[in-house]
Write an enzyme that holds these catalytic residues in place. Sequence first.
Site, PDB file in Angstrom:
ATOM      1  N   GLY A  42       0.901  -1.110  -0.041  1.00 17.94           N
ATOM      2  CA  GLY A  42      -0.035  -0.130  -0.174  1.00 17.94           C
ATOM      3  C   GLY A  42       0.763   1.040  -0.041  1.00 17.94           C
ATOM      4  CB  VAL A  43       0.062   4.562   1.461  1.00 19.58           C
ATOM      5  CG1 VAL A  43      -0.104   4.265   2.983  1.00 19.58           C
ATOM      6  CG2 VAL A  43       0.646   5.973   1.050  1.00 19.58           C
ATOM      7  CG  ASP A  44       5.002   0.976   4.927  1.00 17.95           C
ATOM      8  OD1 ASP A  44       5.778   1.714   4.883  1.00 17.95           O
ATOM      9  OD2 ASP A  44       4.746   0.082   5.734  1.00 17.95           O
ATOM     10  CB  SER A 131      -6.736   1.767   9.592  1.00 19.49           C
ATOM     11  OG  SER A 131      -5.883   1.826  10.327  1.00 19.49           O
ATOM     12  N   GLY A 133      -7.159   0.979   3.919  1.00 14.68           N
ATOM     13  CA  GLY A 133      -6.470  -0.065   2.933  1.00 14.68           C
ATOM     14  C   GLY A 133      -6.349  -1.461   3.369  1.00 14.68           C
TER      15      GLY A 133
HETATM   16  P1  ADP Z   1      -3.543   0.462   5.857  1.00 16.66           P
HETATM   17  O1  ADP Z   1      -2.606  -1.003   6.152  1.00 16.66           O
HETATM   18  O2  ADP Z   1      -3.264   1.276   7.086  1.00 16.66           O
HETATM   19  O3  ADP Z   1      -4.840   0.044   5.741  1.00 16.66           O
HETATM   20  P2  ADP Z   1      -2.759   0.921   3.153  1.00 16.66           P
HETATM   21  O4  ADP Z   1      -1.490   1.601   2.640  1.00 16.66           O
HETATM   22  O5  ADP Z   1      -3.163  -0.444   2.676  1.00 16.66           O
HETATM   23  O6  ADP Z   1      -2.627   1.061   4.613  1.00 16.66           O
HETATM   24  O7  ADP Z   1      -3.912   1.785   2.664  1.00 16.66           O
HETATM   25  C1  ADP Z   1      -4.118   3.367   3.279  1.00 16.66           C
HETATM   26  C2  ADP Z   1      -4.758   4.222   2.390  1.00 16.66           C
HETATM   27  O8  ADP Z   1      -3.736   4.686   1.496  1.00 16.66           O
HETATM   28  C3  ADP Z   1      -5.732   3.478   1.382  1.00 16.66           C
HETATM   29  O9  ADP Z   1      -6.944   4.356   1.498  1.00 16.66           O
HETATM   30  C4  ADP Z   1      -5.204   3.491  -0.105  1.00 16.66           C
HETATM   31  O10 ADP Z   1      -6.025   3.732  -0.994  1.00 16.66           O
HETATM   32  C5  ADP Z   1      -4.360   4.634   0.315  1.00 16.66           C
HETATM   33  N1  ADP Z   1      -3.186   4.641  -0.626  1.00 16.66           N
HETATM   34  C6  ADP Z   1      -2.414   3.778  -1.301  1.00 16.66           C
HETATM   35  N2  ADP Z   1      -1.413   4.234  -2.025  1.00 16.66           N
HETATM   36  C7  ADP Z   1      -1.304   5.498  -1.804  1.00 16.66           C
HETATM   37  C8  ADP Z   1      -0.497   6.762  -2.290  1.00 16.66           C
HETATM   38  N3  ADP Z   1       0.381   6.229  -3.153  1.00 16.66           N
HETATM   39  N4  ADP Z   1      -1.046   7.939  -1.833  1.00 16.66           N
HETATM   40  C9  ADP Z   1      -1.940   7.961  -1.154  1.00 16.66           C
HETATM   41  N5  ADP Z   1      -2.745   7.139  -0.739  1.00 16.66           N
HETATM   42  C10 ADP Z   1      -2.462   5.838  -0.952  1.00 16.66           C
END
Ligand code: ADP
Length: 180
Positions: A42-44, A131, A133
Amino acid sequence: AANWRTDAQTFGRILLYQGDITRVDTDAIVNAANSSLLGGGGVDGAIHRAGGPAILEECRQIRARQGGCPTGEAVLTTGGALPASYVIHTVGPVWNGGTKGEAELLANCYRNSLRLAAENQLTSVAFPGISTGIYGYPKADAARIAVREVQAFLKENELPASVVFVAYDEEARWVYEQEL
Ligand code: ADP
């Protein structure tokens, strides 16, 4: 993306932008990390890819010093190769039906991230939907908490001067817009 500000909607000291948080040049962007701080999907994953290995190295040092990062808490690293100067890594709760203290833990993520920003004199901070995603938190409930906590913090504090909510897709943008 260099000009994300022109695309953002403004609600006082809060901005709403739909796009990729790794392209946003606020003083800090917030990472939805996991408690290991060792990176994930995901965003991480996107933040570590765009920011390069320096961020992960700093995360390893924090891990060596204090273990990981508990749910609801936040730690600060530099931004590596990102346009943002810093990354605030916070660990959101995994959604478990809503009866396991998820709402309070999610609120803590916003509060502790904002407190860390203020303590470090940061002027602008951008948040993804922590949280919402892989961790499965319902997007509308999460946006309500995010907006409530950010508005409360901004009312009590001069820093950060502005906060950006970064919605990754149209549905997320709409949900924030309703709350704001
Ligand atoms: P978590 O494990 O906390 O749920 P995720 O990374 O899976 O974290 O998702 C958190 C949010 O970030 C989701 O709403 C996802 O759509 C969003 N997301 C994923 N990639 C990006 C990005 N590059 N920029 C902004 N938001 C993002």
